[in-house]
Design an enzyme around this catalytic site. Structure first.
Site, mmCIF file in Angstrom:
data_model
loop_
_atom_site.group_PDB
_atom_site.id
_atom_site.type_symbol
_atom_site.label_atom_id
_atom_site.label_comp_id
_atom_site.label_asym_id
_atom_site.label_seq_id
_atom_site.Cartn_x
_atom_site.Cartn_y
_atom_site.Cartn_z
ATOM 1 N N HIS A 168 -6.035 3.189 -3.779
ATOM 2 C CA HIS A 168 -5.922 3.350 -2.316
ATOM 3 C C HIS A 168 -6.282 4.788 -1.929
ATOM 4 C CE1 HIS A 168 -4.713 2.027 1.609
ATOM 5 N NE2 HIS A 168 -3.603 2.745 1.685
ATOM 6 N N HIS A 221 3.845 -2.551 2.964
ATOM 7 C CA HIS A 221 3.993 -1.216 2.379
ATOM 8 C C HIS A 221 5.370 -1.130 1.723
ATOM 9 C CE1 HIS A 221 1.026 -0.890 5.573
ATOM 10 N NE2 HIS A 221 0.511 0.138 4.930
ATOM 11 N N ASP A 261 0.823 -1.208 0.000
ATOM 12 C CA ASP A 261 0.000 0.000 0.000
ATOM 13 C C ASP A 261 0.866 1.272 0.000
ATOM 14 O OD1 ASP A 261 -2.030 -1.803 0.259
ATOM 15 O OD2 ASP A 261 -2.871 -0.932 2.092
ATOM 16 N N ASP A 262 0.245 2.361 -0.387
ATOM 17 C CA ASP A 262 0.738 3.748 -0.211
ATOM 18 C C ASP A 262 1.769 4.201 -1.255
ATOM 19 O OD1 ASP A 262 -0.828 3.464 2.012
ATOM 20 O OD2 ASP A 262 0.745 3.858 3.484
ATOM 21 N N HIS A 266 -5.037 9.422 0.979
ATOM 22 C CA HIS A 266 -5.007 8.535 2.140
ATOM 23 C C HIS A 266 -5.885 9.048 3.272
ATOM 24 C CE1 HIS A 266 -3.459 5.493 4.949
ATOM 25 N NE2 HIS A 266 -3.012 4.868 3.877
HETATM 26 NI NI NI Z 1 -2.377 2.955 3.420
#
Ligand code: NI
Length: 239
Positions: free
Chosen positions: A115, A206, A64-65, A119
């Site tokens: 995503h 991540h 993620d991210d 955020h």
């Molecule tokens: Ni995230």
């Protein structure tokens, strides 16, 4: 399902060829014998591989991210070496900064999911604001890849049941949390994942630190030895 099996078969085929090469080297056989036997082994392999592929256990790593200019390229290199496919849930604001990385992710056979853009917790935004963030992220991903994401991971795993996505997207959470973002210790991250690994598990990681990347490589290496095949989440959710 067939597609997954083919990829697993390809990985096994490469491993078999390497092992065979080592055997030949060890027994000191000449090159002619190698090529003859290689062809014979190749013909014979269909039966052997079909059986092995049905025994492979599928598992999904998700990151993620990103994309992250420092760590995503390193991760992609290592995944390629290991013939592992994973899923990246990208932030729109990071895709805008590094569109070439989003393109590379797709070119190398991985899957991209949404995503959100900034955020933010989607359950705390108005419906309008949340849909705007998701839609904007879809558009920046579409600009790079030519495809709208089919999967969404809401930030913090915070699902807002009132949101209706267009085009439709499936929300994907996880079954194993590596807690890599707060731990920054390779051994502890690994110990959160490997003992909990099981068929069709979805692992949360991540691609935003060196420890995450190193832990991911060790997780892939260890679980491949245990007979796991790393696939994108669509192959776990839709097969
Ligand atoms: Ni995230």
């Amino acid at each position: 399902m067939k597609f997954v099996n083919l990829k697993c078969i390809a990985a096994l085929f490469v491993m078999d060829c390497l092992l065979f090469g080592l055997m030949v080297w060890y027994t000191g056989e000449d090159t002619e014998t190698l090529s003859n036997t290689y062809i014979y082994e190749g013909k014979d392999m269909n039966e052997k591989q079909t059986k092995t592929a049905t025994e492979m256990k599928k598992i999904a790593l998700t990151f993620d991210d990103g994309p992250n200019t420092e760590y995503t390229p390193v991760l992609l290199d290592g995944l390629k070496q290991r013939n592992a496919k994973v899923t990246f849930f990208l932030l729109g604001k990071e895709v805008v900064k590094s569109p070439e990385l989003a393109g590379r992710i797709v070119q190398e056979g991985h899957l991209i999911g949404n995503h959100s853009f900034y955020h933010d917790d989607l359950s705390k935004l108005s419906t309008e604001e949340a849909l705007e963030q998701i839609g904007r992220t879809n558009e920046v991903i579409y600009e790079v890849t030519g495809q709208y994401p089919q999967f969404l991971r809401p930030p913090f795993g915070s699902v807002n049941p009132q949101l209706v996505y267009e085009p439709p997207m499936a929300e994907v959470l996880w079954t194993i949390d590596s807690r890599d973002w707060e731990l920054h210790d390779v051994g502890t991250i690994i110990s959160n994942v490997i003992p909990n690994a099981e068929e069709n598990a979805i692992i949360l990681m991540h691609d935003s630190s060196e420890t995450s990347i190193q832990a991911a490589f060790q997780i892939v290496d260890a679980l491949q030895k245990e007979g796991y095949c790393f696939v994108t989440v669509d192959e776990i959710l839709f097969d």
